[in-house]
Structures are given as C-alpha cells and as structure tokens.
Design a protein around this motif. Structure first.
Motif, PDB file in Angstrom:
ATOM      1  N   CYS A 195     -16.274   1.082  -8.661  1.00 53.33           N
ATOM      2  CA  CYS A 195     -14.834   1.118  -8.411  1.00 53.33           C
ATOM      3  C   CYS A 195     -14.152   1.084  -9.768  1.00 53.33           C
ATOM      4  N   TYR A 202      -1.220   1.102  -4.872  1.00 53.81           N
ATOM      5  CA  TYR A 202      -0.324   0.031  -4.429  1.00 53.81           C
ATOM      6  C   TYR A 202       0.868  -0.032  -5.371  1.00 53.81           C
ATOM      7  N   GLN A 229      -5.210  -9.801  -7.344  1.00 53.71           N
ATOM      8  CA  GLN A 229      -5.100  -8.858  -6.227  1.00 53.71           C
ATOM      9  C   GLN A 229      -6.091  -7.713  -6.392  1.00 53.71           C
ATOM     10  N   ALA A 230      -6.179  -7.188  -7.615  1.00 54.50           N
ATOM     11  CA  ALA A 230      -7.070  -6.057  -7.881  1.00 54.50           C
ATOM     12  C   ALA A 230      -8.519  -6.426  -7.598  1.00 54.50           C
ATOM     13  N   LYS A 231      -8.943  -7.594  -8.057  1.00 55.10           N
ATOM     14  CA  LYS A 231     -10.336  -7.995  -7.846  1.00 55.10           C
ATOM     15  C   LYS A 231     -10.631  -8.219  -6.359  1.00 55.10           C
ATOM     16  N   THR A 232      -9.692  -8.794  -5.644  1.00 52.64           N
ATOM     17  CA  THR A 232      -9.876  -9.008  -4.205  1.00 52.64           C
ATOM     18  C   THR A 232     -10.042  -7.684  -3.476  1.00 52.64           C
ATOM     19  N   LEU A 233      -9.241  -6.690  -3.856  1.00 52.48           N
ATOM     20  CA  LEU A 233      -9.274  -5.393  -3.191  1.00 52.48           C
ATOM     21  C   LEU A 233     -10.461  -4.536  -3.625  1.00 52.48           C
ATOM     22  N   ALA A 234     -10.901  -4.707  -4.868  1.00 51.72           N
ATOM     23  CA  ALA A 234     -11.960  -3.845  -5.405  1.00 51.72           C
ATOM     24  C   ALA A 234     -13.342  -4.232  -4.910  1.00 51.72           C
ATOM     25  N   GLU A 251      -6.999   4.308  -3.708  1.00 48.58           N
ATOM     26  CA  GLU A 251      -6.003   3.398  -3.123  1.00 48.58           C
ATOM     27  C   GLU A 251      -4.934   3.077  -4.159  1.00 48.58           C
ATOM     28  N   ARG A 309     -15.941  -4.948  -2.601  1.00 49.70           N
ATOM     29  CA  ARG A 309     -16.326  -4.783  -1.214  1.00 49.70           C
ATOM     30  C   ARG A 309     -17.847  -4.739  -1.139  1.00 49.70           C
ATOM     31  N   PRO A 323       0.844  -1.211   0.000  1.00 51.41           N
ATOM     32  CA  PRO A 323       0.000   0.000   0.000  1.00 51.41           C
ATOM     33  C   PRO A 323       0.872   1.252   0.000  1.00 51.41           C
ATOM     34  N   LEU A 381      -6.803   1.907  -7.512  1.00 46.01           N
ATOM     35  CA  LEU A 381      -8.243   1.700  -7.454  1.00 46.01           C
ATOM     36  C   LEU A 381      -8.913   2.982  -6.990  1.00 46.01           C
TER      37      LEU A 381
END
Length: 199
Positions: A106, A83, A129-134, A81, A136, A38, A98
């Motif tokens: 998003c 990274y 990673q992007a899909k996991t973080l995006a 966000e 929500r 991050p 993101l």
C-alpha cells in the motif's frame, strides 16, 4: 566529492523511500477538530484544486500535468482511496490518498494539510488515520517517499511514525512554475533559474 550541474529551468531533489513492514500496535487516535471524508469519485477539477491547495508550497505538480482522462483513471480506480480532510465548517483542508493497486503493498501516495495547519500537531492525527486505513489483512508493506522539496520536518515525521528509510535517489525535472502548472510565487524557497516565468 563531485557536483553535477542542474540545467537551467530544471529542479533537482533528493527522494527518500521509506517503508513499514509490520502493522503498528493499536493506539488511541490523537484528538483533532477535523474529519476524514471518503472521496469516492472526485471530479478532476475538484481533485486538482485540493491537490494544489495542499501541495503548491512544496511544488506538488504531478497530478496537475495529467489530462482529465489520465487523472480520472487513477482517482476513480477502485484500488485507490482518496479522502478529503475537512474542518468543522466542512471546508476541505487536507488530502490523504492510499494506493492499493500493487498489493500486498500500500502506497501512501499523497498526504498533507494546507499550510496554515502545519506545525499544529494535526499531522499525527492524519497519520494515525492513514495507518488505520492502510493496514488490512492483505497488506504486508506500507510505503511512502519524501523529497527535499517537502517540508523540512517531513522526513523526521515519517520516521517517528514508524517508517524506515530504504533507498535514496536524485530526481531532476522541469520546473513546473515555468510551465504554468504552478504559480511563479509557489515555493519561494526553491529559486527559479535560467528564465523568467513570464517569458
């Protein structure tokens, strides 16, 4: 069929908008010797340096054209966000950004690895990673746009990742190499027309 002449000193590209409306099913994270770190409040200069390293081959220039205040207002916004992707030595080799400022959307604002890492399957790890973080609880649409200046594999990559094309546009803009935002040697596959970069 009709053709439109692009003025000298300008570049034209076809922009495709893509979106994902459903949260992907859980899946194992692809292996990669990389880390996602991050970047809470990157300085404008540090951000631009990584942005350039990742995007110069594809003529990414939007953030290079902003002054420090305009850029900082975005990259320090609490709903944006950022990274940095780092290699085993801790060297920054990629960028993931993101943008949650327009919830429930998003935007995958920037996504990429330095050129020497392209074609090695590491993009699948970064996309996972992007899909996991995006995704929500308050996100119902994850979207991105790609253009014909990007890697030829980009559009197919996004579709394989689950994004569906929804709209296509033509964008014409001043060549950033002629303005000195990018090196005259950047993106040699896109010819500069109309004047010398050193004029």
């Amino acid at each position: 069929m009709s053709l439109t002449t692009v003025p000298d000193g300008q570049i034209a590209t076809i922009v495709t908008h893509l979106e994902m409306r459903e949260r992907p099913r859980p899946a194992p994270m692809p292996p990669a010797p990389l880390r996602l770190v991050p970047w809470k409040t990157p300085t404008p200069d540090a951000y631009r340096a990584l942005f350039r390293r990742v995007g110069e081959p594809w003529l990414w220039f939007s953030r290079l054209a902003m002054d420090d205040a305009a850029l900082t207002a975005i990259i320090h916004h609490p709903a944006v966000e950022i990274y940095a992707v780092t290699d085993p030595r801790g060297v920054e080799v990629g960028l993931l950004e993101l943008d949650f400022r327009s919830l429930p959307d998003c935007e995958l604002a920037f996504f990429g690895l330095i050129p020497t890492l392209n074609g090695k399957g590491l993009g699948k790890w970064l996309m996972a990673q992007a899909k996991t973080l995006a995704w929500r609880k308050d996100v119902t649409r994850f979207w991105v746009h790609s253009c014909t200046l990007d890697s030829p594999a980009a559009l197919g990559f996004y579709q394989k990742a689950g994004f569906v094309p929804t709209k296509r546009e033509v964008e014409i803009f001043a060549d950033p190499r002629l303005a000195g935002l990018l090196s005259p040697d950047a993106a040699p596959h896109v010819p500069m027309l109309g004047q010398s970069a050193t004029a």
